[in-house]
Design a protein around this motif. Structure first.
Motif, mmCIF file in Angstrom:
data_model
loop_
_atom_site.group_PDB
_atom_site.id
_atom_site.type_symbol
_atom_site.label_atom_id
_atom_site.label_comp_id
_atom_site.label_asym_id
_atom_site.label_seq_id
_atom_site.Cartn_x
_atom_site.Cartn_y
_atom_site.Cartn_z
ATOM 1 N N CYS A 68 0.850 -1.197 0.000
ATOM 2 C CA CYS A 68 0.000 0.000 0.000
ATOM 3 C C CYS A 68 0.883 1.242 0.000
ATOM 4 C CB CYS A 68 -0.898 -0.013 1.239
ATOM 5 S SG CYS A 68 -1.789 1.525 1.515
ATOM 6 N N ILE A 69 0.644 2.160 -0.924
ATOM 7 C CA ILE A 69 1.438 3.389 -0.958
ATOM 8 C C ILE A 69 0.619 4.626 -0.613
ATOM 9 C CG2 ILE A 69 3.205 2.510 -2.518
ATOM 10 C CD1 ILE A 69 1.786 3.835 -4.817
ATOM 11 N N GLU A 70 -0.707 4.472 -0.555
ATOM 12 C CA GLU A 70 -1.560 5.606 -0.197
ATOM 13 C C GLU A 70 -2.922 5.070 0.230
ATOM 14 O OE1 GLU A 70 -3.137 9.760 -2.234
ATOM 15 O OE2 GLU A 70 -2.351 8.167 -3.517
ATOM 16 N N GLY A 71 -3.454 5.597 1.317
ATOM 17 C CA GLY A 71 -4.755 5.160 1.788
ATOM 18 C C GLY A 71 -5.557 6.309 2.381
ATOM 19 N N TRP A 72 -6.841 6.343 2.080
ATOM 20 C CA TRP A 72 -7.732 7.400 2.562
ATOM 21 C C TRP A 72 -9.020 6.765 3.088
ATOM 22 C CZ3 TRP A 72 -6.799 12.734 2.328
ATOM 23 C CH2 TRP A 72 -5.581 13.080 1.736
ATOM 24 N N ARG A 73 -9.435 7.211 4.262
ATOM 25 C CA ARG A 73 -10.688 6.761 4.861
ATOM 26 C C ARG A 73 -11.754 7.805 4.550
ATOM 27 N NH1 ARG A 73 -10.529 3.259 9.950
ATOM 28 N NH2 ARG A 73 -9.497 2.195 8.277
ATOM 29 N N THR A 74 -12.944 7.369 4.143
ATOM 30 C CA THR A 74 -14.051 8.282 3.870
ATOM 31 C C THR A 74 -15.316 7.735 4.522
ATOM 32 O OG1 THR A 74 -14.888 7.243 1.847
ATOM 33 C CG2 THR A 74 -13.035 8.763 1.581
ATOM 34 N N ASP A 75 -16.391 8.502 4.446
ATOM 35 C CA ASP A 75 -17.674 8.065 4.994
ATOM 36 C C ASP A 75 -18.278 6.902 4.215
ATOM 37 O OD1 ASP A 75 -17.445 10.117 6.813
ATOM 38 O OD2 ASP A 75 -18.765 11.478 5.722
ATOM 39 N N VAL A 76 -17.839 6.706 2.977
ATOM 40 C CA VAL A 76 -18.434 5.670 2.120
ATOM 41 C C VAL A 76 -17.508 4.495 1.843
ATOM 42 C CG1 VAL A 76 -20.096 7.226 1.021
ATOM 43 C CG2 VAL A 76 -17.794 6.979 0.053
ATOM 44 N N GLY A 77 -16.277 4.552 2.314
ATOM 45 C CA GLY A 77 -15.336 3.454 2.104
ATOM 46 C C GLY A 77 -13.894 3.939 2.156
ATOM 47 N N ASP A 78 -12.985 2.984 2.184
ATOM 48 C CA ASP A 78 -11.560 3.298 2.209
ATOM 49 C C ASP A 78 -10.986 3.130 0.806
ATOM 50 O OD1 ASP A 78 -11.858 3.535 4.961
ATOM 51 O OD2 ASP A 78 -11.220 1.471 5.337
ATOM 52 N N TYR A 79 -10.262 4.145 0.353
ATOM 53 C CA TYR A 79 -9.611 4.114 -0.959
ATOM 54 C C TYR A 79 -8.132 3.860 -0.734
ATOM 55 C CZ TYR A 79 -13.873 6.202 -2.805
ATOM 56 O OH TYR A 79 -15.170 6.439 -3.166
ATOM 57 N N VAL A 80 -7.616 2.784 -1.314
ATOM 58 C CA VAL A 80 -6.227 2.389 -1.096
ATOM 59 C C VAL A 80 -5.543 2.199 -2.442
ATOM 60 C CG1 VAL A 80 -4.724 0.710 0.020
ATOM 61 C CG2 VAL A 80 -6.972 1.192 1.001
ATOM 62 N N ARG A 81 -4.380 2.858 -2.595
ATOM 63 C CA ARG A 81 -3.601 2.703 -3.830
ATOM 64 C C ARG A 81 -2.409 1.808 -3.536
ATOM 65 N NH1 ARG A 81 0.342 6.097 -7.081
ATOM 66 N NH2 ARG A 81 0.435 7.408 -5.250
ATOM 67 N N PHE A 82 -2.158 0.864 -4.440
ATOM 68 C CA PHE A 82 -1.071 -0.084 -4.279
ATOM 69 C C PHE A 82 0.051 0.214 -5.258
ATOM 70 C CE2 PHE A 82 -4.615 -2.121 -2.290
ATOM 71 C CZ PHE A 82 -4.055 -2.753 -1.188
ATOM 72 N N ALA A 83 1.207 -0.370 -5.008
ATOM 73 C CA ALA A 83 2.388 -0.137 -5.845
ATOM 74 C C ALA A 83 2.216 -0.692 -7.250
ATOM 75 C CB ALA A 83 3.627 -0.743 -5.183
ATOM 76 N N SER A 84 1.332 -1.667 -7.413
ATOM 77 C CA SER A 84 1.121 -2.229 -8.743
ATOM 78 C C SER A 84 -0.339 -2.634 -8.907
ATOM 79 C CB SER A 84 2.013 -3.459 -8.958
ATOM 80 O OG SER A 84 1.543 -4.549 -8.179
ATOM 81 N N THR A 85 -0.759 -2.761 -10.140
ATOM 82 C CA THR A 85 -2.117 -3.220 -10.425
ATOM 83 C C THR A 85 -2.301 -4.659 -9.957
ATOM 84 O OG1 THR A 85 -2.181 -1.752 -12.338
ATOM 85 C CG2 THR A 85 -3.835 -3.477 -12.263
ATOM 86 N N GLY A 86 -1.256 -5.464 -10.047
ATOM 87 C CA GLY A 86 -1.327 -6.847 -9.594
ATOM 88 C C GLY A 86 -1.642 -6.950 -8.106
ATOM 89 N N GLN A 87 -0.984 -6.111 -7.292
ATOM 90 C CA GLN A 87 -1.267 -6.111 -5.854
ATOM 91 C C GLN A 87 -2.698 -5.650 -5.595
ATOM 92 O OE1 GLN A 87 2.077 -3.622 -4.814
ATOM 93 N NE2 GLN A 87 3.024 -5.303 -3.684
ATOM 94 N N ALA A 88 -3.145 -4.650 -6.332
ATOM 95 C CA ALA A 88 -4.515 -4.166 -6.172
ATOM 96 C C ALA A 88 -5.516 -5.257 -6.555
ATOM 97 C CB ALA A 88 -4.733 -2.912 -7.018
ATOM 98 N N GLU A 89 -5.248 -5.973 -7.628
ATOM 99 C CA GLU A 89 -6.130 -7.071 -8.039
ATOM 100 C C GLU A 89 -6.206 -8.141 -6.962
ATOM 101 O OE1 GLU A 89 -4.474 -8.328 -11.749
ATOM 102 O OE2 GLU A 89 -5.468 -6.728 -12.877
ATOM 103 N N HIS A 90 -5.066 -8.435 -6.352
ATOM 104 C CA HIS A 90 -5.045 -9.434 -5.281
ATOM 105 C C HIS A 90 -5.971 -9.017 -4.143
ATOM 106 C CE1 HIS A 90 -3.571 -12.228 -2.241
ATOM 107 N NE2 HIS A 90 -3.442 -11.178 -1.440
ATOM 108 N N TRP A 91 -5.858 -7.761 -3.692
ATOM 109 C CA TRP A 91 -6.671 -7.316 -2.561
ATOM 110 C C TRP A 91 -8.140 -7.175 -2.935
ATOM 111 C CZ3 TRP A 91 -5.515 -8.321 2.053
ATOM 112 C CH2 TRP A 91 -4.168 -8.483 2.389
ATOM 113 N N ALA A 92 -8.434 -6.831 -4.166
ATOM 114 C CA ALA A 92 -9.832 -6.781 -4.596
ATOM 115 C C ALA A 92 -10.454 -8.174 -4.556
ATOM 116 C CB ALA A 92 -9.938 -6.181 -5.994
#
Length: 132
Positions: A68-92
């Motif tokens: 994880c290289i960036e994460g934001w908490r909001t009222d509707v969900g947490d937005y998290v950016r990963f170092a690669s699309t592959g890592q993001a796909e894994h967590w999704a």
């Protein structure tokens, strides 16, 4: 002699066609926003959206060792950016129905538990830069 000329002509046309396709592909990659060709910061994605109250929370959302290289908490969900699309796909995939993905950004609904309208707003924000 004519057969040799036609072969040369055919070779020139093939080189020209392959070059044109390569140039077109380069332009599409640079200007059309092919997924993965550019990375959007979550902060930029959330900036024009004050009703969801974004708060920077990178350290508490996902540890560094998860990519994880960036994460934001909001009222509707947490937005998290990963170092690669592959890592993001894994967590999704791990999140299943509680997660959505766009490029290298994952939207995590677990902590916020939004209603239908909240989920719709969260997904609209996630895909706000996507041209349908």
């Amino acid at each position: 002699m004519t057969q040799q000329r036609s072969r040369r002509r055919w070779a020139r046309w093939m080189v020209a066609a392959i070059s044109a396709i390569a140039v077109l592909g380069l332009f599409m990659w640079l200007f059309a926003g092919i997924p993965g060709s550019r990375s959007l910061a979550v902060a930029d994605l959330l900036e024009p959206r004050p009703p969801i109250n974004p708060t920077e929370a990178t350290a508490e959302l996902y540890p560094d060792d998860l990519g994880c290289i960036e994460g934001w908490r909001t009222d509707v969900g947490d937005y998290v950016r990963f170092a690669s699309t592959g890592q993001a796909e894994h967590w999704a995939i791990v999140l299943g129905d509680d997660g959505r993905i766009y490029d290298d950004i994952v939207l995590d609904f677990r902590a916020a538990e939004p209603d239908f309208e909240g989920r719709r707003l969260a997904i609209d924000v996630l895909y706000s830069t996507h041209s349908w």
